[in-house]
Write a protein that holds these residues in place. Structure first.
Motif, short mmCIF file in Angstrom:
data_model
loop_
_atom_site.label_atom_id
_atom_site.label_comp_id
_atom_site.label_asym_id
_atom_site.label_seq_id
_atom_site.Cartn_x
_atom_site.Cartn_y
_atom_site.Cartn_z
N ASP A 78 0.83 -1.21 0.00
CA ASP A 78 0.00 0.00 0.00
C ASP A 78 0.86 1.26 0.00
O ASP A 78 0.56 2.25 -0.68
CB ASP A 78 -0.94 0.01 1.22
CG ASP A 78 -2.12 -0.94 1.01
OD1 ASP A 78 -2.30 -1.41 -0.14
OD2 ASP A 78 -2.84 -1.22 1.99
N LEU A 79 1.95 1.22 0.77
CA LEU A 79 2.84 2.39 0.81
C LEU A 79 3.50 2.61 -0.55
O LEU A 79 3.56 3.74 -1.05
CB LEU A 79 3.89 2.18 1.92
CG LEU A 79 4.91 3.30 2.10
CD1 LEU A 79 4.23 4.66 2.33
CD2 LEU A 79 5.85 3.00 3.27
N LEU A 80 3.95 1.53 -1.16
CA LEU A 80 4.59 1.64 -2.48
C LEU A 80 3.58 2.15 -3.53
O LEU A 80 3.94 2.93 -4.42
CB LEU A 80 5.19 0.30 -2.91
CG LEU A 80 6.38 -0.18 -2.07
CD1 LEU A 80 6.84 -1.56 -2.53
CD2 LEU A 80 7.54 0.81 -2.13
N ALA A 81 2.32 1.73 -3.38
CA ALA A 81 1.29 2.18 -4.33
C ALA A 81 1.06 3.69 -4.17
O ALA A 81 0.91 4.41 -5.17
CB ALA A 81 -0.01 1.41 -4.08
N LEU A 82 1.06 4.17 -2.92
CA LEU A 82 0.90 5.61 -2.70
C LEU A 82 2.09 6.37 -3.32
O LEU A 82 1.90 7.39 -4.01
CB LEU A 82 0.81 5.92 -1.20
CG LEU A 82 0.85 7.41 -0.84
CD1 LEU A 82 -0.33 8.18 -1.45
CD2 LEU A 82 0.87 7.62 0.67
N ILE A 83 3.28 5.86 -3.10
CA ILE A 83 4.46 6.56 -3.66
C ILE A 83 4.40 6.57 -5.19
O ILE A 83 4.71 7.60 -5.82
CB ILE A 83 5.76 5.91 -3.13
CG1 ILE A 83 5.89 6.22 -1.63
CG2 ILE A 83 6.99 6.45 -3.88
CD1 ILE A 83 6.99 5.50 -0.93
N ASP A 108 14.86 1.10 2.93
CA ASP A 108 15.64 1.27 1.69
C ASP A 108 14.75 1.08 0.47
O ASP A 108 14.80 1.87 -0.49
CB ASP A 108 16.81 0.27 1.64
CG ASP A 108 17.89 0.64 2.63
OD1 ASP A 108 17.95 1.83 3.01
OD2 ASP A 108 18.67 -0.24 3.01
N LEU A 109 13.93 0.01 0.52
CA LEU A 109 13.04 -0.27 -0.61
C LEU A 109 12.08 0.89 -0.84
O LEU A 109 11.86 1.34 -1.98
CB LEU A 109 12.26 -1.57 -0.33
CG LEU A 109 11.31 -2.03 -1.42
CD1 LEU A 109 12.10 -2.65 -2.55
CD2 LEU A 109 10.30 -3.03 -0.87
N VAL A 110 11.53 1.40 0.25
CA VAL A 110 10.55 2.48 0.16
C VAL A 110 11.21 3.75 -0.40
O VAL A 110 10.72 4.36 -1.34
CB VAL A 110 9.91 2.74 1.55
CG1 VAL A 110 9.07 4.02 1.55
CG2 VAL A 110 9.07 1.54 1.98
N ILE A 111 12.35 4.13 0.18
CA ILE A 111 13.03 5.35 -0.27
C ILE A 111 13.44 5.22 -1.75
O ILE A 111 13.30 6.17 -2.53
CB ILE A 111 14.27 5.64 0.61
CG1 ILE A 111 13.86 5.92 2.06
CG2 ILE A 111 15.11 6.79 0.04
CD1 ILE A 111 12.91 7.05 2.28
N ASN A 112 13.90 4.05 -2.12
CA ASN A 112 14.36 3.87 -3.51
C ASN A 112 13.21 3.73 -4.50
O ASN A 112 13.43 3.64 -5.71
CB ASN A 112 15.32 2.69 -3.61
CG ASN A 112 16.64 3.01 -2.95
OD1 ASN A 112 17.08 4.16 -2.97
ND2 ASN A 112 17.26 2.02 -2.32
N SER A 113 11.97 3.72 -3.99
CA SER A 113 10.82 3.70 -4.90
C SER A 113 10.38 5.12 -5.27
O SER A 113 9.55 5.32 -6.15
CB SER A 113 9.64 2.93 -4.27
OG SER A 113 9.05 3.71 -3.25
N ILE A 114 10.94 6.11 -4.57
CA ILE A 114 10.61 7.52 -4.88
C ILE A 114 11.33 7.91 -6.17
O ILE A 114 12.50 7.55 -6.36
CB ILE A 114 11.05 8.45 -3.72
CG1 ILE A 114 10.31 8.10 -2.43
CG2 ILE A 114 10.86 9.91 -4.08
CD1 ILE A 114 10.83 8.85 -1.19
N ASP A 115 10.64 8.64 -7.05
CA ASP A 115 11.30 9.19 -8.24
C ASP A 115 12.49 10.05 -7.76
O ASP A 115 12.29 11.01 -7.00
CB ASP A 115 10.27 10.05 -8.99
CG ASP A 115 10.87 10.75 -10.20
OD1 ASP A 115 12.10 10.75 -10.37
OD2 ASP A 115 10.08 11.31 -10.98
#
Ligand code: NDP
Length: 297
Positions: A78-83, A108-115
């Motif tokens: 869900d967090l990755l979908a929001l990002i 790390d995974l979350v931060i690296n999913s940001i453009d």
């Protein structure tokens, strides 16, 4: 006290004014409003305070603030979908995921999913690599604020001996990269450094980013050196209250240093000001427009 006080609070007011000016120009000349999205997962009290303060200051400089508060048990998917949604949103120029995240989420995974172009914290691996290779990047806010104050105080930093105590990814390492970029001779010290006092005494610029209250005493400071105290430590104060102190022992360091940042009122206020600066920079880059001068590394 003999040292000059480097007033981060006053400096941050100037940075925010510059950001606000640029925001006005973007709106009036191009019809663009820079937007910052802040994502908070869970209810960590300190994070809630930071997020509130970021949102308030974003609006005060005329930018759009998008706050996303998610339950503590939000799934990674869900967090990755929001990002992904924020990455694709043209009204969002900066995305910040407030750290620390709950343990079940991979930071790390979350931060690296940001453009990377919207990574206004400068933590994405692409931005880390760009900074490390001296290329244009988004620069982490706290070290950027320290650099702005150092440049303002000294002008050129070329050839100075800089010692950064602390090697975290968010402060110590990027700070060292920035100082290297200014042609300082840089030493990074950490918990395994031998004879830390002696290492610190070599510094013309001493940056303390450790997280240990008053760890650096005045006799570790070279006379005339500039001390940048990143530490924010809450300790017991008078009448059962708490107060903030830095990693440097302000009273003794200020007797020896040439210049010093106080805690509070030094590096802290500059961090959010630089987040706003990074957002306006990201907005200009996204639209192929000239970046504001003096707000980037
Ligand atoms: P971390 O805990 O991630 O890193 C601390 C660093 O200090 C580590 O590299 C550690 O070494 C080193 N260290 C710990 N003990 C010693 C010691 N006895 N001697 C030498 N080095 C030591 O902290 P952060 O970098 O995230 O933050 C540092 C401080 O800055 C904290 O007080 C934090 O609150 C503050 N901060 C302030 C901000 C602001 O806006 N002003 C923003 C971010 C942080 P090792 O790697 O070997 O363990």
């Amino acid at each position: 006290m003999t040292a000059t006080l480097i007033d981060g609070k006053a400096f941050a007011v100037r940075v925010r004014a510059k950001v606000a000016d640029h925001v006005t120009r973007l709106r009036e000349e191009h019809g663009i409003t820079p937007g910052l999205a802040v994502v908070l997962v869970g209810e960590d009290p300190a994070s809630q305070v930071y997020v509130r303060s970021k949102g308030k200051q974003t609006v005060e400089v005329g930018m759009a603030s998008f706050e996303h508060k998610l339950d503590v048990d939000t799934t990674e998917a869900d967090l990755l979908a929001l990002i992904a949604k924020l990455n694709a949103d043209p009204e969002v120029h900066g995305i910040l995921v407030q750290l620390p995240l709950p343990a079940h989420l991979d930071s790390d995974l979350v931060i690296n999913s940001i453009d990377p172009a919207k990574d206004v914290d400068g933590f994405h691996i692409s931005n880390v690599g760009l900074l490390g290779t001296g290329q244009k990047s988004m620069v982490p806010c706290t070290p950027l604020g320290c650099l702005m104050m150092l440049r303002d105080h000294h002008g050129s930093l070329s050839g100075m001996n800089a010692v950064v105590v602390g090697r975290s990814n968010i402060v110590g390492k990027p700070m060292a990269q920035l100082l290297l970029g200014e042609s300082c001779t840089v030493t990074i010290a950490h918990s395994r450094t031998k004879d830390l006092a002696e290492v610190c005494r070599r510094a013309d610029i001493l940056v303390a980013a450790v997280g240990r209250p008053k760890m650096i005493p005045g006799d570790w400071v070279k006379p005339g050196a500039t001390v940048i105290d990143v530490g924010i430590n809450r300790v017991a104060g008078a009448e059962g209250k708490t107060r903030l102190v830095g990693d440097a022992d302000f009273t003794s360091c200020a007797e020896v240093a040439g210049a010093i940042t106080p805690v509070p009122g030094g590096v802290g206020p500059m961090t959010i000001a630089c987040l706003l600066a990074n957002t306006v920079t990201a907005c200009c880059r996204a639209n192929g427009l000239a970046e504001p001068e003096g707000l980037t590394a």
